[in-house]
Design a protein around this motif. Structure first.
Motif, PDB file in Angstrom:
ATOM      1  N   ASP A 200       0.946  -1.141   0.117  1.00 37.31           N
ATOM      2  CA  ASP A 200      -0.119  -0.140   0.091  1.00 37.31           C
ATOM      3  C   ASP A 200       0.889   1.182  -0.084  1.00 37.31           C
ATOM      4  O   ASP A 200       1.708   1.410   0.859  1.00 37.31           O
ATOM      5  N   THR A 201       0.925   1.901  -0.862  1.00 40.41           N
ATOM      6  CA  THR A 201       1.809   3.149  -1.238  1.00 40.41           C
ATOM      7  C   THR A 201       1.262   4.271  -1.259  1.00 40.41           C
ATOM      8  O   THR A 201       0.108   4.618  -1.844  1.00 40.41           O
TER       9      THR A 201
ATOM     10  N   ARG B 169       5.458   6.843   1.501  1.00 37.52           N
ATOM     11  CA  ARG B 169       5.355   5.741   2.194  1.00 37.52           C
ATOM     12  C   ARG B 169       4.940   4.359   1.547  1.00 37.52           C
ATOM     13  O   ARG B 169       3.975   4.428   0.866  1.00 37.52           O
TER      14      ARG B 169
ATOM     15  N   ASN C 148       3.780   0.662   2.527  1.00 40.22           N
ATOM     16  CA  ASN C 148       3.400  -0.144   3.491  1.00 40.22           C
ATOM     17  C   ASN C 148       3.077  -1.767   2.937  1.00 40.22           C
ATOM     18  O   ASN C 148       2.306  -2.052   2.311  1.00 40.22           O
TER      19      ASN C 148
ATOM     20  N   SER D 185       2.870  -5.819   3.261  1.00 42.38           N
ATOM     21  CA  SER D 185       2.154  -6.721   3.983  1.00 42.38           C
ATOM     22  C   SER D 185       2.586  -8.145   3.458  1.00 42.38           C
ATOM     23  O   SER D 185       2.010  -8.295   2.010  1.00 42.38           O
TER      24      SER D 185
ATOM     25  N   ASN E 219       7.324   0.529   5.426  1.00 47.50           N
ATOM     26  CA  ASN E 219       7.083   0.144   6.666  1.00 47.50           C
ATOM     27  C   ASN E 219       6.545  -1.629   6.304  1.00 47.50           C
ATOM     28  O   ASN E 219       5.935  -1.737   5.573  1.00 47.50           O
TER      29      ASN E 219
ATOM     30  N   VAL F  43       4.272  -4.356   7.731  1.00 48.05           N
ATOM     31  CA  VAL F  43       2.925  -4.293   8.568  1.00 48.05           C
ATOM     32  C   VAL F  43       2.528  -5.656   8.530  1.00 48.05           C
ATOM     33  O   VAL F  43       2.925  -6.252   7.780  1.00 48.05           O
TER      34      VAL F  43
END
Length: 138
Positions: A80-81, A97, A99, A101, A136, A138
């Motif tokens: 997820d950008t 950012r 994110n 997963s 990140n 996540v």
């Protein structure tokens, strides 16, 4: 670039009207209306397009890293950008950012894949040192 470079692909688009216009690709696969972020239009914006391209490329780079380590990535891996259009004292800039997963894989393994992908992904290379990027797990 060196004389030994090999062009793998060239994306070609034709855009009119700027942020409130339209963009089409030379092969006809992309045909989008554009709208300014937060504006009344129904189109997408450059920040969303950049986020989509970067996340897709980043997943590909993760796949290359996973292949080298003989790790099978799950089908539900997701990035997820978020790309921010920001302004300080009248100067526009981007921040981002990613994110990441990766269900079913240990966090330290994911981190090593993310680190490797960030070194090889062409979007990550293009933005390195030019925009503030946070990745990140996540």
């Amino acid at each position: 670039m060196t004389s030994t470079e090999k062009i793998l692909y060239t994306g070609k688009t034709h855009t009119t009207g700027g942020r409130d216009g339209a963009s089409t690709s030379s092969d006809g696969r992309l045909d989008v209306k554009l709208s300014s972020p937060g504006g009344p239009g129904t189109g997408t914006n450059p920040e969303q397009l950049f986020a989509a391209g970067w996340s897709a490329c980043f997943i590909g780079a993760m796949g290359l890293a996973a292949g080298k380590l003989k790790i099978k990535l799950p089908a539900d891996l997701a990035v997820d950008t978020e790309v921010d259009l920001a302004n300080t004292d009248g100067a526009y800039f981007l921040k981002a950012r990613l994110n990441v997963s990766v269900p079913g894989i240990e966090r330290d393994v994911i981190q090593s894949l993310v680190d490797a992908a960030h070194q090889t992904c062409p979007y990550s290379k293009a933005t390195r040192g030019n925009i503030d990027v946070t990745i990140n797990v996540v």
